[in-house]
Design an enzyme around this catalytic site. Structure first.
Site, PDB file in Angstrom:
ATOM      1  N   LYS A  51      25.225  77.927  26.096  1.00 23.31           N
ATOM      2  CA  LYS A  51      26.060  77.331  27.148  1.00 23.31           C
ATOM      3  C   LYS A  51      27.316  76.746  26.513  1.00 23.31           C
ATOM      4  CE  LYS A  51      24.592  74.740  31.231  1.00 23.31           C
ATOM      5  NZ  LYS A  51      23.770  73.592  31.624  1.00 23.31           N
TER       6      LYS A  51
HETATM    7  C1  E4P Z   1      23.311  73.076  35.051  1.00 16.38           C
HETATM    8  O1  E4P Z   1      23.512  73.945  34.257  1.00 16.38           O
HETATM    9  C2  E4P Z   1      24.025  71.791  35.048  1.00 16.38           C
HETATM   10  O2  E4P Z   1      23.995  71.260  33.782  1.00 16.38           O
HETATM   11  C3  E4P Z   1      23.448  70.870  36.073  1.00 16.38           C
HETATM   12  O3  E4P Z   1      23.128  71.601  37.235  1.00 16.38           O
HETATM   13  C4  E4P Z   1      24.319  69.667  36.368  1.00 16.38           C
HETATM   14  O4  E4P Z   1      23.803  68.978  37.470  1.00 16.38           O
HETATM   15  P1  E4P Z   1      24.269  67.482  37.860  1.00 16.38           P
HETATM   16  O5  E4P Z   1      25.669  67.559  38.375  1.00 16.38           O
HETATM   17  O6  E4P Z   1      23.288  67.055  38.905  1.00 16.38           O
HETATM   18  O7  E4P Z   1      24.172  66.691  36.593  1.00 16.38           O
END
Ligand code: E4P
Length: 217
Positions: free
Chosen positions: A83
């Protein structure tokens, strides 16, 4: 629609995995903090539990360092998706890592133009953050729809991974639009099965069944 679970909590992943609901997992530095585990150790454990892609996020901000971290994360298991954030350095790292054969999830996407760049950089997944846009009074779902249109217009193969999902309606709307994947916190995923009429109907069936005096087993 594929379901990824948005957590580094291995107990929660195992529970949903046993139900056949887990097509992959996403983590991020905040989720690693929440789990209180070593990133390499917990990510390896998740990769052994789940057959699908498991996203593990780099924390460097400069391309060469991101690539080095990405290579280390990719060595954890064949199902790692590295990522990277949606910055020019992240896009450069995306291109290098995908050219090397790694899956790459480009995260922190908040605009359709950003998503267009990620697709051109060869991203395996683009992660538009719905909830965080809604939080500032913008429309996260409109972003998912725009990206769907753009990717379909040009036949980009990058999968739309709807992220920052906060409610069952987010899942439903993303599915209606045709997001390829939703990454869902375990608590929200469990809520998808809830309906008061299901509970009420079951209560009636069980009470009527008791009155028959019968048994199946
Ligand atoms: C997924 O890859 C993200 O890191 C995650 O969905 C972020 O979610 P949040 O905005 O609830 O922290």
């Amino acid at each position: 629609m594929k379901f990824f679970v948005d957590t580094a909590d291995t107990d929660a992943i195992a529970e949903l995995n046993d139900l056949g609901m887990v097509d992959g997992v996403t983590t991020n530095p905040s989720l690693i903090l929440k789990a209180g585990r070593d990133i390499l150790e917990v990510t390896k454990e998740i990769c052994e539990m789940v057959a699908g892609p498991v996203s593990a996020e780099v924390v460097a901000t400069e391309a060469d360092a991101m690539i080095a971290e990405g290579r280390k994360l990719a060595r954890i298991a064949p199902n790692i998706a590295v990522k990277v954030p949606l910055t020019w350095d992240g896009l450069k790292a995306c291109k290098t890592l995908t050219d090397e054969g790694s899956m790459v999830n480009v995260t922190l996407c908040f605009s359709a133009n950003q998503a267009l760049l990620a697709a051109k950089a060869g991203a395996t997944f683009i992660s538009p953050f719905i909830g965080r846009l809604d939080d500032i009074n913008l429309d996260g779902m409109e972003l998912i729809a725009d990206i769907r249109t753009i990717y379909d217009n040009y036949d980009f193969q990058t999968e739309i991974l709807a992220a920052s999902i906060r409610s069952p309606n987010h899942v439903l709307d993303a599915a209606r639009i045709g997001a390829d994947v939703a990454t869902v916190p375990p608590g929200v995923l469990k809520k998808l099965a809830d309906h008061p009429l299901t509970e009420k109907g079951l209560e009636t069936f069980l009470s009527d069944w008791a009155k028959t005096g019968q048994k199946i087993l």
